[in-house]
Scaffold this motif. Structure first.
Motif, PDB file in Angstrom:
ATOM      1  N   CYS A  48       2.849  -4.777   7.819  1.00  0.00           N
ATOM      2  CA  CYS A  48       1.800  -4.750   6.780  1.00  0.00           C
ATOM      3  C   CYS A  48       1.929  -5.996   5.912  1.00  0.00           C
ATOM      4  CB  CYS A  48       1.955  -3.500   5.917  1.00  0.00           C
ATOM      5  SG  CYS A  48       1.010  -3.618   4.384  1.00  0.00           S
ATOM      6  N   PRO A  59       0.831  -1.201   0.000  1.00  0.00           N
ATOM      7  CA  PRO A  59       0.000   0.000   0.000  1.00  0.00           C
ATOM      8  C   PRO A  59       0.866   1.252   0.000  1.00  0.00           C
ATOM      9  CG  PRO A  59       0.056  -0.943   2.195  1.00  0.00           C
ATOM     10  CD  PRO A  59       0.862  -1.855   1.320  1.00  0.00           C
ATOM     11  N   CYS A 118      -7.128  -1.813   9.797  1.00  0.00           N
ATOM     12  CA  CYS A 118      -5.942  -2.643   9.540  1.00  0.00           C
ATOM     13  C   CYS A 118      -5.874  -3.810  10.533  1.00  0.00           C
ATOM     14  CB  CYS A 118      -4.662  -1.811   9.646  1.00  0.00           C
ATOM     15  SG  CYS A 118      -3.190  -2.838   9.427  1.00  0.00           S
ATOM     16  N   PRO A 119      -5.904  -5.055  10.040  1.00  0.00           N
ATOM     17  CA  PRO A 119      -5.904  -6.211  10.935  1.00  0.00           C
ATOM     18  C   PRO A 119      -4.563  -6.456  11.616  1.00  0.00           C
ATOM     19  CG  PRO A 119      -5.844  -6.937   8.656  1.00  0.00           C
ATOM     20  CD  PRO A 119      -6.011  -5.441   8.622  1.00  0.00           C
ATOM     21  N   ASP A 120      -3.515  -5.804  11.139  1.00  0.00           N
ATOM     22  CA  ASP A 120      -2.193  -6.007  11.747  1.00  0.00           C
ATOM     23  C   ASP A 120      -1.714  -4.809  12.557  1.00  0.00           C
ATOM     24  OD1 ASP A 120      -1.189  -8.666  10.937  1.00  0.00           O
ATOM     25  OD2 ASP A 120      -1.731  -7.917   8.972  1.00  0.00           O
ATOM     26  N   MET A 132      -2.638   0.050  -4.008  1.00  0.00           N
ATOM     27  CA  MET A 132      -1.879  -1.185  -3.811  1.00  0.00           C
ATOM     28  C   MET A 132      -0.987  -1.398  -5.043  1.00  0.00           C
ATOM     29  SD  MET A 132      -2.933  -2.034  -0.838  1.00  0.00           S
ATOM     30  CE  MET A 132      -2.111  -3.610  -0.625  1.00  0.00           C
ATOM     31  N   ILE A 171      -7.078  -4.018   2.719  1.00  0.00           N
ATOM     32  CA  ILE A 171      -8.289  -3.528   3.395  1.00  0.00           C
ATOM     33  C   ILE A 171      -8.234  -2.008   3.549  1.00  0.00           C
ATOM     34  CG2 ILE A 171      -9.562  -3.537   5.585  1.00  0.00           C
ATOM     35  CD1 ILE A 171      -8.828  -6.518   5.820  1.00  0.00           C
ATOM     36  N   CYS A 172      -7.079  -1.486   3.892  1.00  0.00           N
ATOM     37  CA  CYS A 172      -6.948  -0.033   4.079  1.00  0.00           C
ATOM     38  C   CYS A 172      -7.316   0.711   2.798  1.00  0.00           C
ATOM     39  CB  CYS A 172      -5.528   0.325   4.533  1.00  0.00           C
ATOM     40  SG  CYS A 172      -4.237  -0.316   3.445  1.00  0.00           S
ATOM     41  N   ALA A 175      -0.847  -2.042  11.609  1.00  0.00           N
ATOM     42  CA  ALA A 175       0.371  -1.579  10.938  1.00  0.00           C
ATOM     43  C   ALA A 175       0.268  -0.118  10.510  1.00  0.00           C
ATOM     44  CB  ALA A 175       0.648  -2.464   9.722  1.00  0.00           C
ATOM     45  N   ILE A 176      -0.824   0.559  10.893  1.00  0.00           N
ATOM     46  CA  ILE A 176      -1.010   1.943  10.476  1.00  0.00           C
ATOM     47  C   ILE A 176      -1.061   2.853  11.694  1.00  0.00           C
ATOM     48  CG2 ILE A 176      -2.602   3.559   9.345  1.00  0.00           C
ATOM     49  CD1 ILE A 176      -3.482   1.305   7.506  1.00  0.00           C
ATOM     50  N   GLY A 199      -0.109  -6.611   3.342  1.00  0.00           N
ATOM     51  CA  GLY A 199      -0.562  -6.313   1.983  1.00  0.00           C
ATOM     52  C   GLY A 199      -1.964  -6.782   1.662  1.00  0.00           C
ATOM     53  N   CYS A 200      -2.836  -6.851   2.660  1.00  0.00           N
ATOM     54  CA  CYS A 200      -4.195  -7.371   2.429  1.00  0.00           C
ATOM     55  C   CYS A 200      -5.055  -6.413   1.612  1.00  0.00           C
ATOM     56  CB  CYS A 200      -4.873  -7.667   3.765  1.00  0.00           C
ATOM     57  SG  CYS A 200      -5.226  -6.188   4.752  1.00  0.00           S
TER      58      CYS A 200
HETATM   59  S1  SF4 Z   1      -2.534  -3.579   3.405  1.00  0.00           S
HETATM   60 FE1  SF4 Z   1      -3.613  -4.589   5.135  1.00  0.00          FE
HETATM   61  S2  SF4 Z   1      -2.000  -4.996   6.620  1.00  0.00           S
HETATM   62 FE2  SF4 Z   1      -1.182  -3.472   5.197  1.00  0.00          FE
HETATM   63  S3  SF4 Z   1      -1.581  -1.491   6.134  1.00  0.00           S
HETATM   64 FE3  SF4 Z   1      -3.300  -1.964   4.748  1.00  0.00          FE
HETATM   65  S4  SF4 Z   1      -4.844  -2.964   6.047  1.00  0.00           S
HETATM   66 FE4  SF4 Z   1      -2.889  -3.014   7.162  1.00  0.00          FE
END
Ligand code: SF4
Ligand code: SF4
Length: 83
Positions: free
Chosen positions: A61, A26, A42-44, A78, A66-67, A46-47, A63-64
């Protein structure tokens, strides 16, 4: 192997640098206004929002994307990860 019904010790997620799983990265554009919605989703975790801008911790991160989907300003794109 875990015994049935076992509970794992908590607080281990910071030891697992999920950034190594990432195929897409991202990237935040100037459109970001620091609203913090991406941070919530963000599920991790990481933000972080720093100086009214979204800052991504690429160590965690995965790389899902979702953000990028949740950002109301379409400020996160992305991109393919270069390894
Ligand atoms: S891509 Fe997923 S893990 Fe990475 S910052 Fe966005 S929501 Fe969080
Ligand atoms: S949701 Fe979008 S505009 Fe809001 S902080 Fe995140 S990147 Fe910036």
């Amino acid at each position: 192997m875990l015994t049935e019904g076992a509970v794992c010790e908590g607080g281990k997620s910071r030891l697992n640098k999920t950034g190594s799983w990432r195929n897409l990265r991202p990237e935040v554009s100037e459109r970001c206004n620091g609203c913090g919605i991406c941070e919530l989703f963000c599920p991790d975790s990481a933000i972080a929002i720093e100086d009214k801008k979204c800052v991504i911790d690429y160590d965690y991160c995965k790389g899902c994307g979702i953000c990028a989907k949740e950002c109301p300003k379409e400020a996160i794109e992305m991109k393919e990860e270069r390894k």
